[in-house]
Motif scaffolding. Sequence first.
Motif, PDB file in Angstrom:
ATOM      1  N   ALA A   1       0.839  -1.203   0.000  1.00  0.00           N
ATOM      2  CA  ALA A   1       0.000   0.000   0.000  1.00  0.00           C
ATOM      3  C   ALA A   1       0.874   1.253   0.000  1.00  0.00           C
ATOM      4  CB  ALA A   1      -0.922  -0.004   1.210  1.00  0.00           C
ATOM      5  N   ALA A   2       2.105   1.106   0.500  1.00  0.00           N
ATOM      6  CA  ALA A   2       3.036   2.241   0.536  1.00  0.00           C
ATOM      7  C   ALA A   2       3.700   2.477  -0.808  1.00  0.00           C
ATOM      8  CB  ALA A   2       4.095   2.004   1.607  1.00  0.00           C
ATOM      9  N   GLY A   3       3.680   1.464  -1.685  1.00  0.00           N
ATOM     10  CA  GLY A   3       4.284   1.611  -2.997  1.00  0.00           C
ATOM     11  C   GLY A   3       4.636   0.270  -3.604  1.00  0.00           C
ATOM     12  N   PRO A   4       4.814   0.207  -4.932  1.00  0.00           N
ATOM     13  CA  PRO A   4       5.133  -1.058  -5.604  1.00  0.00           C
ATOM     14  C   PRO A   4       6.447  -1.648  -5.112  1.00  0.00           C
ATOM     15  CG  PRO A   4       4.471   0.620  -7.188  1.00  0.00           C
ATOM     16  CD  PRO A   4       4.676   1.317  -5.878  1.00  0.00           C
ATOM     17  N   ALA A   5       6.504  -2.972  -5.101  1.00  0.00           N
ATOM     18  CA  ALA A   5       7.719  -3.669  -4.673  1.00  0.00           C
ATOM     19  C   ALA A   5       7.736  -5.059  -5.269  1.00  0.00           C
ATOM     20  CB  ALA A   5       7.799  -3.730  -3.144  1.00  0.00           C
ATOM     21  N   SER A   6       8.922  -5.609  -5.374  1.00  0.00           N
ATOM     22  CA  SER A   6       9.085  -6.974  -5.874  1.00  0.00           C
ATOM     23  C   SER A   6       9.163  -7.932  -4.695  1.00  0.00           C
ATOM     24  CB  SER A   6      10.358  -7.080  -6.708  1.00  0.00           C
ATOM     25  OG  SER A   6      11.500  -6.894  -5.880  1.00  0.00           O
ATOM     26  N   ALA A   7       9.113  -9.221  -4.990  1.00  0.00           N
ATOM     27  CA  ALA A   7       9.227 -10.221  -3.938  1.00  0.00           C
ATOM     28  C   ALA A   7      10.574 -10.113  -3.234  1.00  0.00           C
ATOM     29  CB  ALA A   7       9.040 -11.617  -4.521  1.00  0.00           C
ATOM     30  N   ALA A   8      11.625  -9.827  -4.006  1.00  0.00           N
ATOM     31  CA  ALA A   8      12.959  -9.694  -3.419  1.00  0.00           C
ATOM     32  C   ALA A   8      13.032  -8.502  -2.479  1.00  0.00           C
ATOM     33  CB  ALA A   8      14.002  -9.561  -4.529  1.00  0.00           C
ATOM     34  N   MET A   9      12.397  -7.394  -2.868  1.00  0.00           N
ATOM     35  CA  MET A   9      12.392  -6.204  -2.025  1.00  0.00           C
ATOM     36  C   MET A   9      11.607  -6.448  -0.738  1.00  0.00           C
ATOM     37  SD  MET A   9      11.665  -3.503  -5.126  1.00  0.00           S
ATOM     38  CE  MET A   9      11.340  -2.099  -4.059  1.00  0.00           C
ATOM     39  N   LEU A  10      10.527  -7.195  -0.850  1.00  0.00           N
ATOM     40  CA  LEU A  10       9.688  -7.457   0.315  1.00  0.00           C
ATOM     41  C   LEU A  10      10.309  -8.483   1.251  1.00  0.00           C
ATOM     42  CD1 LEU A  10       6.252  -7.616  -1.522  1.00  0.00           C
ATOM     43  CD2 LEU A  10       6.943  -5.851   0.112  1.00  0.00           C
ATOM     44  N   ALA A  11      11.084  -9.380   0.704  1.00  0.00           N
ATOM     45  CA  ALA A  11      11.662 -10.464   1.497  1.00  0.00           C
ATOM     46  C   ALA A  11      12.466  -9.924   2.680  1.00  0.00           C
ATOM     47  CB  ALA A  11      12.530 -11.358   0.619  1.00  0.00           C
ATOM     48  N   GLY A  12      13.286  -8.911   2.417  1.00  0.00           N
ATOM     49  CA  GLY A  12      14.094  -8.349   3.489  1.00  0.00           C
ATOM     50  C   GLY A  12      13.266  -7.647   4.544  1.00  0.00           C
TER      51      GLY A  12
ATOM     52  N   VAL B   1      -3.823  -7.661  -4.642  1.00  0.00           N
ATOM     53  CA  VAL B   1      -2.656  -6.983  -5.213  1.00  0.00           C
ATOM     54  C   VAL B   1      -2.704  -7.161  -6.721  1.00  0.00           C
ATOM     55  CG1 VAL B   1      -1.271  -7.394  -3.131  1.00  0.00           C
ATOM     56  CG2 VAL B   1      -1.095  -8.978  -5.066  1.00  0.00           C
ATOM     57  N   GLU B   2      -1.960  -6.318  -7.438  1.00  0.00           N
ATOM     58  CA  GLU B   2      -1.940  -6.383  -8.899  1.00  0.00           C
ATOM     59  C   GLU B   2      -0.558  -6.011  -9.408  1.00  0.00           C
ATOM     60  OE1 GLU B   2      -4.883  -3.573 -10.080  1.00  0.00           O
ATOM     61  OE2 GLU B   2      -3.735  -1.832  -9.395  1.00  0.00           O
ATOM     62  N   LEU B   3      -0.324  -6.358 -10.660  1.00  0.00           N
ATOM     63  CA  LEU B   3       0.955  -6.064 -11.285  1.00  0.00           C
ATOM     64  C   LEU B   3       1.067  -4.571 -11.575  1.00  0.00           C
ATOM     65  CD1 LEU B   3       3.577  -7.290 -12.499  1.00  0.00           C
ATOM     66  CD2 LEU B   3       2.339  -7.400 -14.688  1.00  0.00           C
ATOM     67  N   ALA B   4       2.150  -3.946 -11.073  1.00  0.00           N
ATOM     68  CA  ALA B   4       2.373  -2.522 -11.313  1.00  0.00           C
ATOM     69  C   ALA B   4       3.379  -2.306 -12.450  1.00  0.00           C
ATOM     70  CB  ALA B   4       2.877  -1.844 -10.042  1.00  0.00           C
ATOM     71  N   GLY B   5       4.175  -3.340 -12.739  1.00  0.00           N
ATOM     72  CA  GLY B   5       5.177  -3.220 -13.791  1.00  0.00           C
ATOM     73  C   GLY B   5       6.235  -4.304 -13.641  1.00  0.00           C
ATOM     74  N   GLU B   6       7.190  -4.310 -14.541  1.00  0.00           N
ATOM     75  CA  GLU B   6       8.292  -5.280 -14.504  1.00  0.00           C
ATOM     76  C   GLU B   6       9.599  -4.547 -14.725  1.00  0.00           C
ATOM     77  OE1 GLU B   6       6.093  -9.316 -16.192  1.00  0.00           O
ATOM     78  OE2 GLU B   6       7.266  -8.069 -17.574  1.00  0.00           O
ATOM     79  N   ARG B   7      10.668  -5.156 -14.207  1.00  0.00           N
ATOM     80  CA  ARG B   7      11.986  -4.580 -14.421  1.00  0.00           C
ATOM     81  C   ARG B   7      13.025  -5.694 -14.489  1.00  0.00           C
ATOM     82  NH1 ARG B   7      13.767  -1.847  -8.601  1.00  0.00           N
ATOM     83  NH2 ARG B   7      14.062  -3.810  -7.471  1.00  0.00           N
ATOM     84  N   ARG B   8      14.063  -5.438 -15.267  1.00  0.00           N
ATOM     85  CA  ARG B   8      15.150  -6.399 -15.401  1.00  0.00           C
ATOM     86  C   ARG B   8      16.173  -6.160 -14.298  1.00  0.00           C
ATOM     87  NH1 ARG B   8      15.103 -10.922 -18.299  1.00  0.00           N
ATOM     88  NH2 ARG B   8      17.368 -10.680 -18.647  1.00  0.00           N
ATOM     89  N   LYS B   9      16.586  -7.253 -13.669  1.00  0.00           N
ATOM     90  CA  LYS B   9      17.648  -7.179 -12.673  1.00  0.00           C
ATOM     91  C   LYS B   9      18.593  -8.342 -12.949  1.00  0.00           C
ATOM     92  CE  LYS B   9      18.444  -6.385  -7.774  1.00  0.00           C
ATOM     93  NZ  LYS B   9      17.839  -6.256  -6.422  1.00  0.00           N
ATOM     94  N   GLY B  10      19.687  -8.041 -13.639  1.00  0.00           N
ATOM     95  CA  GLY B  10      20.586  -9.089 -14.091  1.00  0.00           C
ATOM     96  C   GLY B  10      19.898  -9.936 -15.147  1.00  0.00           C
ATOM     97  N   ASN B  11      19.856 -11.245 -14.935  1.00  0.00           N
ATOM     98  CA  ASN B  11      19.197 -12.149 -15.876  1.00  0.00           C
ATOM     99  C   ASN B  11      17.763 -12.453 -15.480  1.00  0.00           C
ATOM    100  OD1 ASN B  11      21.542 -12.397 -17.419  1.00  0.00           O
ATOM    101  ND2 ASN B  11      22.353 -14.008 -16.074  1.00  0.00           N
TER     102      ASN B  11
END
Length: 218
Positions: free
Chosen positions: A29-40, A62-72
């Motif tokens: 609710a505070a802003g979009p995040a990935s699973a990796a960002m939320l894990a910590g 929840v819904e998809l806000a976008g995608e981004r490349r991080k390495g592979n």
Amino acid sequence: MLDVTVIEDPEAAAVSLDPIRARLLAELAAGPASAAMLAGKVGLPRQKVNYHLKALERHGLVELAGERRKGNVTERLMRATAASYVISPLALASVQPDPDRFRDQLSARWLLALGARLVRDVGSLITGAAKARKRLATYALDGEVRFASAAERAAFIEELTAGVSALIRKYDAPDAQGGRDHRIVVAVHPTVKPTAGHTAGHTADPAVEDRSAQEIEQ
């Protein structure tokens, strides 16, 4: 993102009440995040967070806000569909409160039943209006007043009842062609004060409860 949305589906309600998933909803609710960002933030492995996010996504929380490349890897950025959620009594349809079962204007439990019906009905209206892409005409008045005594409160309620009843008699048009019925709910209750270690609305100030009980006895 909606400011508030109503959860009517029992399974969605169960999903939202899971402590970990509720925490993820708050984070998203505070802003979009990935699973990796939320894990910590929640102290869980990314795979476990992904599992919970998929459950929330299946139920539209929840819904998809976008995608981004991080390495592979392509990370999915998720966001909450609302800043806050309310569970409708429809989620417990077979045991939801029915204010028509009894009427007692001085009963706190009847007031609670009225509030539950308000959440249920307005939630259903919001859902229907969203599907029809129409605006929903509503109005609400919220305020606080400090009564000097139980007698003053009783006098206020008497005048409030008379005033609202007069307005209903003045504008009620039961035979009007094309008219639409509206429900009116007016409530008066002690203000809930937060206590140390609790957020407002979760725990009542014991002093408020004691004062209320004394006034009832008077």
